[in-house]
Design a protein around this motif. Structure first.
Motif, PDB file in Angstrom:
ATOM      1  N   GLU A 278      -3.741   8.758   4.203  1.00 32.11           N
ATOM      2  CA  GLU A 278      -4.435   8.117   2.832  1.00 32.11           C
ATOM      3  C   GLU A 278      -4.726   6.926   3.143  1.00 32.11           C
ATOM      4  OE1 GLU A 278      -2.117   7.073  -1.020  1.00 32.11           O
ATOM      5  OE2 GLU A 278      -2.723   9.542  -1.097  1.00 32.11           O
ATOM      6  N   GLY A 279      -3.993   6.052   3.775  1.00 31.60           N
ATOM      7  CA  GLY A 279      -3.844   4.543   3.860  1.00 31.60           C
ATOM      8  C   GLY A 279      -4.811   4.024   4.861  1.00 31.60           C
ATOM      9  N   GLY A 280      -5.083   4.891   6.213  1.00 32.99           N
ATOM     10  CA  GLY A 280      -5.769   4.321   7.147  1.00 32.99           C
ATOM     11  C   GLY A 280      -5.060   3.370   7.816  1.00 32.99           C
ATOM     12  N   LEU A 281      -3.796   3.079   7.879  1.00 34.27           N
ATOM     13  CA  LEU A 281      -2.704   1.956   8.312  1.00 34.27           C
ATOM     14  C   LEU A 281      -2.436   2.250   9.765  1.00 34.27           C
ATOM     15  CD1 LEU A 281      -0.249   1.825   5.255  1.00 34.27           C
ATOM     16  CD2 LEU A 281      -2.121   0.253   5.788  1.00 34.27           C
ATOM     17  N   PRO A 282      -2.152   1.313  10.561  1.00 34.06           N
ATOM     18  CA  PRO A 282      -1.632   1.508  11.744  1.00 34.06           C
ATOM     19  C   PRO A 282      -0.380   2.135  12.037  1.00 34.06           C
ATOM     20  CG  PRO A 282      -1.552  -0.882  11.221  1.00 34.06           C
ATOM     21  CD  PRO A 282      -2.235  -0.322  10.062  1.00 34.06           C
ATOM     22  N   GLU A 283      -0.356   3.219  12.522  1.00 33.46           N
ATOM     23  CA  GLU A 283       0.924   4.162  12.635  1.00 33.46           C
ATOM     24  C   GLU A 283       2.238   3.271  13.132  1.00 33.46           C
ATOM     25  OE1 GLU A 283       2.447   7.958  15.092  1.00 33.46           O
ATOM     26  OE2 GLU A 283       0.449   7.788  14.518  1.00 33.46           O
ATOM     27  N   ILE A 284       2.312   2.580  14.109  1.00 36.85           N
ATOM     28  CA  ILE A 284       3.680   2.118  14.537  1.00 36.85           C
ATOM     29  C   ILE A 284       4.160   1.154  13.469  1.00 36.85           C
ATOM     30  CG2 ILE A 284       4.836   0.792  16.256  1.00 36.85           C
ATOM     31  CD1 ILE A 284       3.781   3.607  17.233  1.00 36.85           C
ATOM     32  N   GLN A 285       3.314   0.466  13.064  1.00 37.90           N
ATOM     33  CA  GLN A 285       3.822  -0.662  11.941  1.00 37.90           C
ATOM     34  C   GLN A 285       4.089  -0.001  10.644  1.00 37.90           C
ATOM     35  OE1 GLN A 285       0.080  -3.118  12.982  1.00 37.90           O
ATOM     36  NE2 GLN A 285       1.198  -4.581  11.874  1.00 37.90           N
ATOM     37  N   THR A 286       3.425   0.983  10.291  1.00 37.61           N
ATOM     38  CA  THR A 286       3.751   1.784   8.966  1.00 37.61           C
ATOM     39  C   THR A 286       5.225   2.282   9.064  1.00 37.61           C
ATOM     40  OG1 THR A 286       1.250   2.007   8.587  1.00 37.61           O
ATOM     41  CG2 THR A 286       2.973   3.507   7.410  1.00 37.61           C
ATOM     42  N   LEU A 287       5.257   2.924  10.261  1.00 37.78           N
ATOM     43  CA  LEU A 287       6.659   3.687  10.454  1.00 37.78           C
ATOM     44  C   LEU A 287       7.743   2.771  10.440  1.00 37.78           C
ATOM     45  CD1 LEU A 287       5.504   6.495  13.041  1.00 37.78           C
ATOM     46  CD2 LEU A 287       5.960   6.737  10.596  1.00 37.78           C
ATOM     47  N   SER A 288       7.689   1.610  11.094  1.00 42.55           N
ATOM     48  CA  SER A 288       8.688   0.572  10.995  1.00 42.55           C
ATOM     49  C   SER A 288       8.864  -0.026   9.678  1.00 42.55           C
ATOM     50  CB  SER A 288       8.017  -0.722  11.995  1.00 42.55           C
ATOM     51  OG  SER A 288       9.005  -1.666  11.858  1.00 42.55           O
ATOM     52  N   CYS A 289       7.775   0.195   8.833  1.00 43.35           N
ATOM     53  CA  CYS A 289       7.779  -0.488   7.654  1.00 43.35           C
ATOM     54  C   CYS A 289       8.755   0.557   6.454  1.00 43.35           C
ATOM     55  CB  CYS A 289       6.330  -0.718   6.779  1.00 43.35           C
ATOM     56  SG  CYS A 289       6.567  -1.707   5.124  1.00 43.35           S
ATOM     57  N   LEU A 290       8.456   1.844   6.976  1.00 45.45           N
ATOM     58  CA  LEU A 290       9.068   2.954   6.208  1.00 45.45           C
ATOM     59  C   LEU A 290      10.388   2.797   6.413  1.00 45.45           C
ATOM     60  CD1 LEU A 290       6.590   5.833   6.477  1.00 45.45           C
ATOM     61  CD2 LEU A 290       7.286   4.860   4.300  1.00 45.45           C
TER      62      LEU A 290
ATOM     63  N   ARG B 195       0.786  -1.157  -0.110  1.00 44.09           N
ATOM     64  CA  ARG B 195      -0.196   0.104  -0.054  1.00 44.09           C
ATOM     65  C   ARG B 195       0.707   1.321   0.013  1.00 44.09           C
ATOM     66  NH1 ARG B 195      -4.462  -1.627   4.346  1.00 44.09           N
ATOM     67  NH2 ARG B 195      -5.297   0.429   4.120  1.00 44.09           N
ATOM     68  N   ILE B 196       1.912   1.388   0.725  1.00 43.45           N
ATOM     69  CA  ILE B 196       2.894   2.514   0.610  1.00 43.45           C
ATOM     70  C   ILE B 196       3.586   2.575  -0.711  1.00 43.45           C
ATOM     71  CG2 ILE B 196       5.076   3.166   1.303  1.00 43.45           C
ATOM     72  CD1 ILE B 196       4.640   1.844   4.147  1.00 43.45           C
ATOM     73  N   LEU B 197       3.984   1.538  -1.527  1.00 40.57           N
ATOM     74  CA  LEU B 197       4.609   1.632  -2.795  1.00 40.57           C
ATOM     75  C   LEU B 197       3.410   2.024  -3.659  1.00 40.57           C
ATOM     76  CD1 LEU B 197       6.920  -1.413  -2.674  1.00 40.57           C
ATOM     77  CD2 LEU B 197       7.374   0.804  -2.351  1.00 40.57           C
ATOM     78  N   ALA B 198       2.237   1.740  -3.432  1.00 42.51           N
ATOM     79  CA  ALA B 198       1.343   1.871  -4.488  1.00 42.51           C
ATOM     80  C   ALA B 198       0.873   3.381  -4.275  1.00 42.51           C
ATOM     81  CB  ALA B 198      -0.048   1.138  -4.291  1.00 42.51           C
ATOM     82  N   SER B 199       0.807   4.030  -3.080  1.00 41.99           N
ATOM     83  CA  SER B 199       0.638   5.110  -2.786  1.00 41.99           C
ATOM     84  C   SER B 199       1.825   6.300  -3.536  1.00 41.99           C
ATOM     85  CB  SER B 199       0.294   5.492  -1.401  1.00 41.99           C
ATOM     86  OG  SER B 199       0.303   6.852  -1.121  1.00 41.99           O
ATOM     87  N   LEU B 200       2.918   5.703  -3.266  1.00 42.37           N
ATOM     88  CA  LEU B 200       4.045   6.630  -3.635  1.00 42.37           C
ATOM     89  C   LEU B 200       4.446   6.529  -5.139  1.00 42.37           C
ATOM     90  CD1 LEU B 200       6.658   5.925  -1.052  1.00 42.37           C
ATOM     91  CD2 LEU B 200       5.388   7.662  -1.339  1.00 42.37           C
ATOM     92  N   ASN B 201       3.710   5.491  -5.895  1.00 44.62           N
ATOM     93  CA  ASN B 201       3.706   5.592  -7.239  1.00 44.62           C
ATOM     94  C   ASN B 201       3.004   6.834  -8.052  1.00 44.62           C
ATOM     95  OD1 ASN B 201       5.253   3.470  -8.259  1.00 44.62           O
ATOM     96  ND2 ASN B 201       3.579   2.054  -7.858  1.00 44.62           N
TER      97      ASN B 201
END
Length: 632
Positions: A600-612, A582-588
């Motif tokens: 934009e993605g409604g994603l859980p914050e801690i997990q998303t920041l860790s993934c970034l 979902r991150i890569l799709a958004s950054l496209n």
């Protein structure tokens, strides 16, 4: 006088009918039966004793723990033409007698008292003469040692039953486990009481627990989504100021509220909030009980409450008008550990009590086996410094010794020194270059205490003295010089207060007489904190169902509106691969900041920041100067 409960309800309160178990409870009390009532916040508990009292001649005595709660109830009754008064605040004995004369001869229907008033013999003598028709114990969970808010003064409530043994008694609470209800029955000597439990289910409240590394940002987002009246609960007085200032700087009208404010200022802030002039009240748990505002759309817990009972009561102040409302708790990494330290770190063990008691006797040179009937001046900070005792644990230990009748201690014994820098930082540095002997004291203060330029802060003179290598008197002299030169505002209370020993000195024997009770209370505290943590970490069961189960209600259907039932808003585990995709799709579609990605993605914050962070490390993403992520 109207002769039926419904007629009284309609005439004085304007309601056509009762809610929940109200009518059944009123009928039982009217028959002269003892009753225990468990009804959630906003469920209309007060009517359960007010209407029965109106049906019969005589007066209802109501025990209530908070001044604000008593004043609110008395104000509402008087506004309806029902005569009521309270013995609240500090009063001279003559004033108390005058008010009790009014009650006895003035056809009053309600007398509100704090449980502490029941320790005054002249008050008990007058109560014995009153034509009492009902005794109501509000917030009755306070009488239970299994409760989250045990207050020893509540154990005195039994004296009302002794003074008027044939008068019915109703005990009311919004929260209570089976152990608490059993304690209420025993401690109040209730006779085969009827027990009514209305469901704690609040269909209109949507509970959520969300993680965020930036609580202020998340709080601002919550308030943007829900533009109505709100309460934000924090754990310290300092936090009420910091958070309200942040909100005010982001165009949200907010005010701090805590128990240390002058009563006039508290009243004004409450009035502004109730009228809508102030949208958000940022408060400690001193704010809530007795607060009558039905249209609160959002309650946010910025810090973790101590117990589920506290959380449920505070969250229950949302949506009392029955309209949809939210109760949100914001959780940051490390919050659970900080909460454990905050709530459990300063609780004295039996060993702490023994050490404190022995050192206290040594400090005043009390011989073993003797009871010295003398009142001593007591300087708490000097006592702690003399024996290298931890301040907070020792403070709590002395409170327990006082509560257990081992000593009698002035309730204001904690010496307070509060300061605030009232000059600019540039002025301060120029001043210290001119007066270098004051540099060490000023620098230690600034390194030790945050926010000294923003608000009054309590400082520990003994601690500052130890860090600087000076004496307390030298530090005090420095502070007074800084005050004289208008560098700081200094506020001090007298530390030379009084202590009296009530039992002969017997060291271990004295403490072990109540050691089991102390150990039990410590275990209950630990259990309550653990239960709160378990609720926050349980992301597999509907929040409403978790709360129902905690208060003994099993079954029921998931609410469909909490963060567990709607996982995109909460802590539901989302796979790293799904987040990455979902991150890569958004950054496209172009570069974005982490905030834009989250929104934009409604994603859980801690997990998303860790993934970034992982994608940056792998080289899949780059981070630009504007903090925007883009695909490498």
């Amino acid at each position: 006088m109207d002769k039926t409960p419904k007629a009284i309800l309609e005439r004085f309160w304007g309601y056509p009918d009762f809610r929940g178990s109200q009518e059944k409870i009123i009928n039982e009390v009217t028959k002269g039966k003892d009753v225990i009532t468990l009804m959630p916040t906003g469920g209309g508990k007060s009517l359960c004793y007010q209407i029965p009292a109106m049906l019969h001649p005589g007066i209802c005595i109501v025990i209530s723990p908070l001044l604000a709660l008593m004043e609110d109830q008395v104000s509402h009754l008087n506004a309806r033409g029902i005569r009521a008064l309270s013995l609240s605040g500090k009063m001279q004995r003559e004033d108390v007698s005058r008010l009790l004369d009014n009650v006895e001869y003035g056809k009053f229907k309600f007398l509100y008292l704090s449980p502490e008033r029941l320790q005054q013999e002249h008050v008990l003598e007058r109560i014995k003469r009153l034509p009492v028709n009902l005794i109501a114990i509000d917030e009755a969970h306070c009488i239970s040692q299994w409760g989250f808010d045990f207050r020893p003064s509540y154990l005195k409530c039994i004296v009302l039953r002794q003074l008027h043994p044939d008068i019915p008694l109703i005990a009311l609470t919004a929260t209570g486990t089976a152990e608490v209800l059993s304690d209420i029955e025993t401690c109040l000597n209730l006779q085969s009481p009827s027990v009514f439990r209305d469901s704690v289910y609040r269909a209109n409240i949507f509970y959520s627990v969300s993680e965020s590394e930036d609580k202020n940002y998340r709080l601002n987002r919550l308030l943007t989504k829900d533009p109505g009246s709100a309460i934000v609960y924090v754990s310290t007085r300092k936090a009420t100021v910091i958070v309200s200032r942040y909100l005010s700087s982001h165009t949200v009208t907010a005010a701090p509220y805590h128990g240390g404010l002058p009563s006039e200022l508290k009243s004004q802030r409450l009035k502004d909030w109730q009228s809508g002039k102030t949208r958000v009240m940022v408060a400690t748990n001193a704010f809530g009980m007795g607060i009558d505002k039905a249209d609160v759309r959002l309650v946010v817990h910025y810090d973790i409450p101590e117990t589920i009972e506290n959380y449920f009561q505070e969250a229950g102040r949302a949506g009392r008008d029955g309209e949809p409302a939210k109760a949100a708790l914001i959780l940051s990494p490390g919050d659970l550990q900080k909460a454990r330290e905050h709530y459990l770190g300063n609780l004295p063990t039996v060993e702490d009590l023994l050490i404190t008691y022995q050192k206290l006797n040594s400090y005043f040179k009390i011989p073993y086996g003797e009871l010295v009937e003398e009142t001593y001046p007591f300087k708490f900070t000097d006592f702690c410094h003399t024996y290298s005792l931890p301040v907070n644990i020792t403070y709590n230990a002395l409170e327990i010794l006082d509560r257990q009748g081992v000593i009698s201690l002035s309730q204001q014994f904690w010496q307070k020194t509060r300061i605030r820098f009232i000059c600019t930082k540039t002025t301060l540095w120029d001043y210290l270059r001119t007066y270098p002997r004051l540099q060490s004291t000023a620098q230690i203060l600034l390194r030790t205490y945050g926010g000294l330029f923003d608000f009054e802060t309590q400082v520990n003179l003994a601690s500052v003295a130890r860090k600087s290598g000076n004496t307390e008197s030298t530090i005090l002299h420095h502070l007074k010089q800084l005050q004289k030169d208008e560098i700081i505002h200094l506020e001090m209370t007298d530390g030379d207060l009084e202590i009296r020993f009530l039992l002969p000195r017997e060291d271990e024997k004295t403490i072990y007489a109540f050691s089991n009770e102390v150990t039990r209370r410590l275990e209950i505290k630990k259990q309550k904190v653990a239960e709160m943590a378990a609720y926050l970490q349980n992301n597999g069961k509907c929040r409403q169902l978790q709360l129902l189960a905690y208060f003994g209600e099993e079954g029921g259907e998931p609410c469909g509106n909490c963060d567990v039932c709607l996982p995109s808003e909460g802590l539901k585990e989302v796979s790293q691969e799904s987040i990455k995709a979902r991150i890569l799709a958004s950054l496209n579609t172009g570069p974005k900041t982490s905030r834009q990605l989250l929104e934009e993605g409604g994603l859980p914050e801690i997990q998303t920041l860790s993934c970034l962070e992982k994608l940056l490390h792998e080289g899949t993403l780059t981070l630009g100067v504007e903090n925007e992520y883009r695909i490498a």
